[in-house]
Design a protein around this motif. Structure first.
Motif, mmCIF file in Angstrom:
data_model
loop_
_atom_site.group_PDB
_atom_site.id
_atom_site.type_symbol
_atom_site.label_atom_id
_atom_site.label_comp_id
_atom_site.label_asym_id
_atom_site.label_seq_id
_atom_site.Cartn_x
_atom_site.Cartn_y
_atom_site.Cartn_z
ATOM 1 N N VAL A 256 19.508 1.164 -11.409
ATOM 2 C CA VAL A 256 19.025 3.328 -12.091
ATOM 3 C C VAL A 256 17.914 3.304 -10.749
ATOM 4 O O VAL A 256 17.462 4.469 -9.902
ATOM 5 C CB VAL A 256 19.090 3.738 -12.727
ATOM 6 N N ASN A 257 16.672 2.362 -10.654
ATOM 7 C CA ASN A 257 15.296 2.355 -10.278
ATOM 8 C C ASN A 257 15.501 2.239 -8.054
ATOM 9 O O ASN A 257 15.092 3.208 -7.679
ATOM 10 C CB ASN A 257 14.460 1.564 -10.757
ATOM 11 N N ILE A 258 16.162 1.060 -8.067
ATOM 12 C CA ILE A 258 17.096 1.059 -6.889
ATOM 13 C C ILE A 258 17.378 2.354 -6.644
ATOM 14 O O ILE A 258 17.350 2.716 -5.275
ATOM 15 C CB ILE A 258 17.239 -0.165 -6.760
ATOM 16 N N GLN A 267 10.714 6.862 -1.406
ATOM 17 C CA GLN A 267 9.271 7.898 -1.854
ATOM 18 C C GLN A 267 9.456 8.059 -3.192
ATOM 19 O O GLN A 267 7.987 8.154 -3.705
ATOM 20 C CB GLN A 267 9.505 9.464 -1.528
ATOM 21 N N PHE A 268 10.298 7.541 -4.311
ATOM 22 C CA PHE A 268 10.123 7.274 -5.114
ATOM 23 C C PHE A 268 9.077 6.304 -5.661
ATOM 24 O O PHE A 268 8.294 6.570 -7.142
ATOM 25 C CB PHE A 268 11.626 6.892 -5.683
ATOM 26 N N ILE A 269 9.054 5.259 -5.190
ATOM 27 C CA ILE A 269 7.472 4.045 -5.566
ATOM 28 C C ILE A 269 6.312 4.920 -5.322
ATOM 29 O O ILE A 269 5.432 3.925 -5.680
ATOM 30 C CB ILE A 269 7.767 3.461 -5.180
ATOM 31 N N LYS A 270 6.569 5.995 -4.563
ATOM 32 C CA LYS A 270 4.887 6.299 -3.661
ATOM 33 C C LYS A 270 3.676 6.296 -4.610
ATOM 34 O O LYS A 270 2.839 7.349 -5.159
ATOM 35 C CB LYS A 270 5.035 7.279 -2.906
ATOM 36 N N SER A 271 5.027 7.292 -5.979
ATOM 37 C CA SER A 271 4.383 7.927 -6.642
ATOM 38 C C SER A 271 3.841 6.658 -8.012
ATOM 39 O O SER A 271 4.204 5.170 -8.833
ATOM 40 C CB SER A 271 5.133 9.177 -7.701
ATOM 41 N N LYS A 272 2.946 6.956 -9.183
ATOM 42 C CA LYS A 272 2.545 6.173 -10.337
ATOM 43 C C LYS A 272 3.314 5.975 -11.243
ATOM 44 O O LYS A 272 3.948 4.769 -11.418
ATOM 45 C CB LYS A 272 1.400 6.414 -10.924
ATOM 46 N N LEU A 278 9.569 0.889 -11.954
ATOM 47 C CA LEU A 278 10.418 -0.013 -11.021
ATOM 48 C C LEU A 278 9.537 -1.456 -11.460
ATOM 49 O O LEU A 278 10.508 -3.046 -11.615
ATOM 50 C CB LEU A 278 9.993 -0.189 -9.456
ATOM 51 N N LEU A 279 8.150 -1.755 -11.980
ATOM 52 C CA LEU A 279 7.963 -2.975 -12.252
ATOM 53 C C LEU A 279 8.561 -3.014 -13.847
ATOM 54 O O LEU A 279 8.508 -4.400 -13.793
ATOM 55 C CB LEU A 279 6.679 -2.171 -12.445
ATOM 56 N N LEU A 280 8.830 -2.249 -14.524
ATOM 57 C CA LEU A 280 8.438 -2.555 -15.550
ATOM 58 C C LEU A 280 10.029 -2.761 -15.714
ATOM 59 O O LEU A 280 10.734 -4.051 -16.421
ATOM 60 C CB LEU A 280 8.333 -1.081 -17.054
ATOM 61 N N TRP A 311 5.834 -1.275 1.891
ATOM 62 C CA TRP A 311 5.598 -3.080 1.963
ATOM 63 C C TRP A 311 4.722 -2.575 0.790
ATOM 64 O O TRP A 311 4.399 -3.826 0.153
ATOM 65 C CB TRP A 311 5.681 -3.458 3.268
ATOM 66 N N LYS A 312 3.773 -2.055 0.841
ATOM 67 C CA LYS A 312 2.504 -1.867 0.245
ATOM 68 C C LYS A 312 2.762 -1.695 -1.425
ATOM 69 O O LYS A 312 1.678 -1.711 -1.846
ATOM 70 C CB LYS A 312 1.669 -0.868 1.180
ATOM 71 N N GLN A 313 3.775 -0.864 -1.826
ATOM 72 C CA GLN A 313 4.375 -0.818 -3.268
ATOM 73 C C GLN A 313 5.413 -1.758 -3.272
ATOM 74 O O GLN A 313 5.531 -2.197 -4.522
ATOM 75 C CB GLN A 313 4.616 0.229 -3.123
ATOM 76 N N LEU A 314 5.919 -2.186 -2.679
ATOM 77 C CA LEU A 314 7.128 -3.514 -2.801
ATOM 78 C C LEU A 314 6.324 -4.681 -3.265
ATOM 79 O O LEU A 314 6.732 -5.385 -4.044
ATOM 80 C CB LEU A 314 8.429 -3.077 -1.960
#
Length: 570
Positions: A256-258, A267-272, A278-280, A311-314
């Motif tokens: 679901v997160n992907i 844009q989804f992973i740019k938010s905290k 995604l990390l969890l 890439w900075k988030q992934l």
């Protein structure tokens, strides 16, 4: 149909009917031929009337052919063929694939005209909590009916590790640590089952929250919710203490997160919050089952390539999970004196192929026969061989010489490959039967599937027992579950059925959203392939993730993207 189309239709129909009629190893079935003729005719007429919409990218056409082959192959329940009938059998498979392709094309043409969902709910929060309450209520019903939990020898082994602190890597240590933590609150199997129920229900609610925010039709939401509460395979496993439950739930969470990442163009992973979720989900997939770590690695590598601008988030998530895994399986394992798991677990498929070749007196040299006799006496290869389970051979502890194999693994594979090449039919037969859980919807006559348990393993030495809270609850649950063990509904206990559903709607998604949308399919695909590569037995739980993920893909193709025009990083 016009005059030009009629000859094509007649030729195609004749090929299908002749191939299925004369090629079926079990003989000609006239009712089946009539149904085939009707299905071919209806699909062909529909395709002709909607031919203006039959424009797809070449890769989608190729995926349609692959899907058609796979779905017809999943219905194959007879592998009998000889040198004299191999051509007929190949023609039979071709005819079935052609029929499946025509039906698939008709389905896609019908779906192609369906608009994306755009339904605003009056009370979205209420709708989400209503669905969540229904799922929770059914889950708690199963829990109370089979209180405190269901446990098999695998469950008991991990429970014992959690209470003695004597760890081995046969089961994921992260799950063992979780059991240790939860039993500090309530030292009872019911605590683990209740925790699993809460996690599974929460992830289902998270998925429905995503659907509601993406304006999925309330009719679709209702249908999917009914499927989850009505079909036992979606909820009954939550009361069983297996590593597969949390892993499967987290694979859905991860998927679901992907999807959120893809549909928002990163844009989804740019938010905290998005980054944390995604990390969890990545953590759960990587650490809750051994095959989950490579699933995470390969999925994230593809995501970093596809979403290079993010890439900075992934990359930090990737590095954190990777380094944590190395630390835990390295110095932490050494500090805790964690015993390694049996490497022979990875040899289930070669073991079964060797056993089938030996059992059928297949061709092999004197040296090869002597080598495999040193691994296990030839008579025991024949006696212990079960086409659907490698455990009888692997767990013949007194005679099966693991150390001999791993003294020279290269020699093992040299002899294995040699006899497989000499006996391709026997090797293929063994592979297909051992992996039937993955690909087969209609079972072989001697096939089986282990589904679920509802009791704590009888006679265990830990003193754990079932507790019947009220006979009415237990009897009602058993009667309901028995309905789904009837032959008419047994396909619901075949993971391959859910695989066909996932692949069909993934194909629909590729057609409607573009081929790059298949990144959402990757975690499920890698998980399924990893199970295929080392499947030890026909246990439904190994592919429980396919059940959890299946309902998500049904609605996914009809969800509108955040941007009208998709702009994948380039």
């Amino acid at each position: 149909m016009n005059k030009q189309s009629v000859p094509l239709y007649l030729v195609m129909t004749c090929i299908i009917l002749i191939g299925i009629g004369v090629g079926d190893p079990s003989g000609t079935h006239y009712p089946l031929l009539i149904m085939t003729f009707v299905a071919t005719s209806i699909s062909s007429i529909f395709i002709y009337k909607n031919r203006a919409y039959a424009s797809f990218k070449p890769i989608v056409w190729m995926l349609m052919i692959i899907f058609a082959f796979l779905v017809q192959f999943s219905l194959l329940n007879n592998l009998h063929m000889t040198e004299s009938t191999i051509f007929l059998f190949a023609f039979y498979l071709f005819s079935r694939t052609l029929l499946a392709f025509i039906i698939t094309l008709a389905f896609l043409l019908a779906i192609k005209k369906v608009p994306d969902f755009q339904h605003e709910l009056m009370h979205p929060t209420l709708y989400k909590w209503l669905i969540g309450f229904c799922i929770l209520a059914v889950s708690l019903f199963y829990w109370l009916a089979f209180f405190p939990a269901a446990m098999t020898p695998d469950s008991l082994a991990q429970w014992k590790q959690a209470h003695t602190g004597e760890f081995n890597d046969w089961h994921p240590i992260m799950i063992t640590w979780l059991i240790m933590l939860l039993t500090k609150v309530w030292d009872n199997p019911g605590m683990i089952a209740l925790f699993q129920i809460i996690v599974v229900v929460s992830i289902y609610m998270y998925t429905f929250d995503f659907f509601i925010k993406k304006k999925v039709s309330p009719i679709m939401l209702g249908i999917l919710a009914i499927f989850i509460v009505a079909i036992p395979s979606f909820l009954i496993f939550s009361i069983i203490i297996w590593k597969d439950i949390l892993y499967s739930a987290f694979l859905l969470f991860f998927t679901v997160n992907i999807a959120k990442v893809y549909l928002s163009n990163g844009q989804f992973i740019k938010s905290k919050l998005g980054f944390s979720l995604l990390l969890l989900s990545s953590f759960g997939v990587a650490f809750f089952r051994h095959n989950g770590f490579p699933v995470f690695l390969l999925t994230f590598i593809l995501m970093i390539i596809l979403f290079r601008k993010q890439w900075k988030q992934l990359v930090p998530i990737f590095l954190f999970i990777f380094i944590l895994n190395r630390v835990i399986t390295g110095p932490v394992f050494e500090w805790l004196d964690v015993k390694t798991s049996d490497p022979n677990e990875a040899l289930s498929i070669p073991t079964q192929q060797i056993a089938n070749i030996i059992s059928n007196d297949g061709e092999m040299s004197k040296e090869e026969r002597e080598y495999f006799n040193n691994v296990l006496p030839i008579e025991l290869w024949k006696e212990k061989y079960n086409p659907y389970k490698s455990d009888p051979i692997k767990f013949t502890w007194e005679y099966y010489d693991r150390e001999f194999i791993f003294q020279d693994v290269g020699l093992y594979f040299k002899n294995y490959i040699s006899i497989v090449l000499k006996n391709p039919y026997l090797a293929a037969e063994a592979f297909l039967k051992q992996t039937a859980l993955v690909w087969q919807t209609t079972p072989f006559k001697d096939g089986y599937t282990d589904t679920y348990v509802t009791n704590i393993y009888y006679g265990n030495d830990l003193g754990l027992k079932d507790q019947i809270i009220h006979p009415f609850l237990t009897n009602s649950a058993n009667q309901y579950l028995s309905l789904f063990k009837r032959q008419l509904l047994f396909f619901l206990w075949k993971p391959a059925f859910y695989h066909c559903v996932i692949l069909l709607f993934a194909l629909t998604m590729a057609m409607r959203k573009g081929v790059t949308s298949l990144i959402i399919l990757v975690p499920w695909l890698l998980n399924t392939l990893s199970v295929l590569a080392a499947l030890p037995a026909q246990d439904f739980r190994y592919l429980l993730a396919s059940v959890f993920v299946s309902f998500f893909f049904v609605a996914l193709p009809f969800i509108k993207m955040d941007d009208e025009k998709r702009e994948i990083n380039s």
